[in-house]
Design a protein around this motif. Structure first.
Motif, PDB file in Angstrom:
ATOM      1  N   ILE A  83      -4.718  -3.090 -10.448  1.00  0.00           N
ATOM      2  CA  ILE A  83      -3.731  -2.025 -10.539  1.00  0.00           C
ATOM      3  C   ILE A  83      -3.629  -1.280  -9.220  1.00  0.00           C
ATOM      4  CG2 ILE A  83      -3.993  -1.711 -13.035  1.00  0.00           C
ATOM      5  CD1 ILE A  83      -5.748   0.718 -12.445  1.00  0.00           C
ATOM      6  N   ALA A  84      -2.420  -0.840  -8.911  1.00  0.00           N
ATOM      7  CA  ALA A  84      -2.205  -0.178  -7.632  1.00  0.00           C
ATOM      8  C   ALA A  84      -2.708   1.261  -7.642  1.00  0.00           C
ATOM      9  CB  ALA A  84      -0.712  -0.212  -7.287  1.00  0.00           C
ATOM     10  N   LEU A  85      -2.580   1.948  -8.787  1.00  0.00           N
ATOM     11  CA  LEU A  85      -2.955   3.359  -8.889  1.00  0.00           C
ATOM     12  C   LEU A  85      -3.906   3.579 -10.069  1.00  0.00           C
ATOM     13  CD1 LEU A  85       0.630   4.761  -8.313  1.00  0.00           C
ATOM     14  CD2 LEU A  85      -1.281   4.969  -6.702  1.00  0.00           C
ATOM     15  N   ASN A 127       2.732 -10.984   5.970  1.00  0.00           N
ATOM     16  CA  ASN A 127       3.767  -9.945   6.021  1.00  0.00           C
ATOM     17  C   ASN A 127       4.536  -9.886   4.708  1.00  0.00           C
ATOM     18  OD1 ASN A 127       3.219  -8.985   8.598  1.00  0.00           O
ATOM     19  ND2 ASN A 127       4.593 -10.442   9.589  1.00  0.00           N
ATOM     20  N   LYS A 128       4.778 -11.052   4.115  1.00  0.00           N
ATOM     21  CA  LYS A 128       5.475 -11.110   2.826  1.00  0.00           C
ATOM     22  C   LYS A 128       4.621 -10.483   1.725  1.00  0.00           C
ATOM     23  CE  LYS A 128       7.429 -14.551  -0.393  1.00  0.00           C
ATOM     24  NZ  LYS A 128       6.399 -14.506  -1.444  1.00  0.00           N
ATOM     25  N   ILE A 129       3.330 -10.806   1.722  1.00  0.00           N
ATOM     26  CA  ILE A 129       2.419 -10.243   0.722  1.00  0.00           C
ATOM     27  C   ILE A 129       2.340  -8.721   0.875  1.00  0.00           C
ATOM     28  CG2 ILE A 129       0.009 -10.132  -0.032  1.00  0.00           C
ATOM     29  CD1 ILE A 129       1.496 -12.653  -0.908  1.00  0.00           C
ATOM     30  N   GLU A 132       5.426  -7.194  -0.662  1.00  0.00           N
ATOM     31  CA  GLU A 132       5.377  -7.282  -2.122  1.00  0.00           C
ATOM     32  C   GLU A 132       4.385  -6.283  -2.711  1.00  0.00           C
ATOM     33  OE1 GLU A 132       4.503 -11.352  -2.964  1.00  0.00           O
ATOM     34  OE2 GLU A 132       6.533 -12.043  -2.536  1.00  0.00           O
ATOM     35  N   LYS A 133       3.255  -6.097  -2.032  1.00  0.00           N
ATOM     36  CA  LYS A 133       2.255  -5.131  -2.499  1.00  0.00           C
ATOM     37  C   LYS A 133       2.788  -3.699  -2.410  1.00  0.00           C
ATOM     38  CE  LYS A 133      -1.884  -7.273  -3.214  1.00  0.00           C
ATOM     39  NZ  LYS A 133      -2.892  -6.937  -4.240  1.00  0.00           N
ATOM     40  N   LEU A 134       3.529  -3.427  -1.358  1.00  0.00           N
ATOM     41  CA  LEU A 134       4.121  -2.104  -1.211  1.00  0.00           C
ATOM     42  C   LEU A 134       5.126  -1.832  -2.322  1.00  0.00           C
ATOM     43  CD1 LEU A 134       4.674  -1.587   2.625  1.00  0.00           C
ATOM     44  CD2 LEU A 134       3.670   0.062   1.055  1.00  0.00           C
ATOM     45  N   LYS A 237       6.725  -6.303 -11.103  1.00  0.00           N
ATOM     46  CA  LYS A 237       6.407  -7.598 -10.523  1.00  0.00           C
ATOM     47  C   LYS A 237       5.094  -7.497  -9.751  1.00  0.00           C
ATOM     48  CE  LYS A 237       8.210 -11.345  -7.647  1.00  0.00           C
ATOM     49  NZ  LYS A 237       9.310 -11.799  -6.755  1.00  0.00           N
ATOM     50  N   ARG A 238       4.074  -8.154 -10.260  1.00  0.00           N
ATOM     51  CA  ARG A 238       2.750  -8.112  -9.636  1.00  0.00           C
ATOM     52  C   ARG A 238       2.584  -9.291  -8.681  1.00  0.00           C
ATOM     53  NH1 ARG A 238       0.762  -3.051 -10.902  1.00  0.00           N
ATOM     54  NH2 ARG A 238       1.221  -2.583 -13.096  1.00  0.00           N
ATOM     55  N   VAL A 239       1.848  -9.067  -7.604  1.00  0.00           N
ATOM     56  CA  VAL A 239       1.530 -10.155  -6.683  1.00  0.00           C
ATOM     57  C   VAL A 239       0.580 -11.110  -7.394  1.00  0.00           C
ATOM     58  CG1 VAL A 239       0.465 -10.762  -4.485  1.00  0.00           C
ATOM     59  CG2 VAL A 239       1.864  -8.703  -4.662  1.00  0.00           C
TER      60      VAL A 239
END
Length: 263
Positions: A83-85, A127-129, A132-134, A237-239
């Motif tokens: 999870i991001a947060l 750079n693509k990853i 997408e993460k951002l 959309k998750r990486v």
């Protein structure tokens, strides 16, 4: 006269020998410098990192990327996975509602976002990853922010990027029809019961809440958490962490040695 001539000849011979020795020394120094340059051009460096059960040591070319770039790329792949947060945006009990803190969420979001300003290995893949993460971070932040706000202002559920996917919950939570609210709650409970390992106890807990004085609040809490939140979260959309990121990270190295503990 012969003595003078002989002295001049000897002196000239000595000077010639000294110059030759100096030239020879210079050639030796020059050779040593050249040898050092050759060695430096073949120098490699090592980078160490851990995964769930393994310790890894990779050998890489420091002319291609720095240790800092590798560290930041590792964080992008492994440290920032999941999870991001972490700031809670849902309540499970009535008393949890007042603990929800949108300012804490905003602070964590800004802190996490700043991590993506760090320099990574700048290949097209990474750079693509990073992009997408951002986006994943941004989407999760927006969903958490809307969810917290909705406990005091449910109308925010009606006009955001998740509304069209989760309109059933957005409409009933933002409306004033308490009968429809209770019906939607019961419908959700029936769906959740089928996935629960102990359905009888699950329904006991539901009935305790349903017949309490706070049943309308509990209806909103559970529709928010297990209805609205789960619906919105499924649209982020998750990486994909299917092993591709680890393989691509390993490809940055000339050689990788791995030691793993038994699971």
């Amino acid at each position: 006269m012969r003595k003078i001539t002989l002295i001049i000849i000897i002196s000239f011979f000595v000077l010639c020998c000294v110059d030759k020795e100096k030239n020879a020394e210079n050639k030796i120094v020059s050779f040593k410098k050249s040898d050092t340059i050759t060695v430096n051009s073949n120098t490699t460096a090592v980078f160490k990192w851990t995964t769930d059960l393994c310790e890894n040591i990779g050998t890489y070319n420091p002319k291609k990327y720095s240790e800092e770039e590798l560290k930041n790329t590792y964080d992008l792949w492994f440290t920032f996975s999941g999870i991001a947060l972490e700031t809670n945006s849902n309540a499970h009990y009535v008393e949890d509602i007042e603990k929800l803190n949108i300012y804490k969420l905003m602070s964590e979001y800004m802190e996490k976002k700043s991590l993506y300003n760090r320099k990574i290995v700048a290949t097209s893949f990474w750079n693509k990853i990073k992009a997408e993460k951002l986006q994943e971070l941004e989407d999760e932040y927006q969903l958490r922010k809307i969810t917290i706000e909705a406990y005091s202002n449910p109308l925010v559920l009606l006009n955001n990027k998740y509304t069209e996917y989760c309109s059933e919950y957005a409409n009933v939570l933002s409306g004033n029809d308490t009968i429809q609210l209770l019906k939607s709650w019961y419908k959700l409970i029936e769906q959740e019961k089928s996935k629960n390992g102990s359905p009888e106890k699950f329904m006991e807990r539901f009935h305790e809440k349903y017949y309490s004085k706070d049943r309308l609040i509990y209806a909103k809490i559970e529709l928010m958490t297990y209805g609205w939140w789960n619906c919105g979260n499924s649209k982020i959309k998750r990486v994909n962490n299917d092993g591709t990121l680890e393989r691509e990270f390993n490809r940055l190295f000339i050689d990788v040695k791995t030691e793993c503990d038994e699971p």
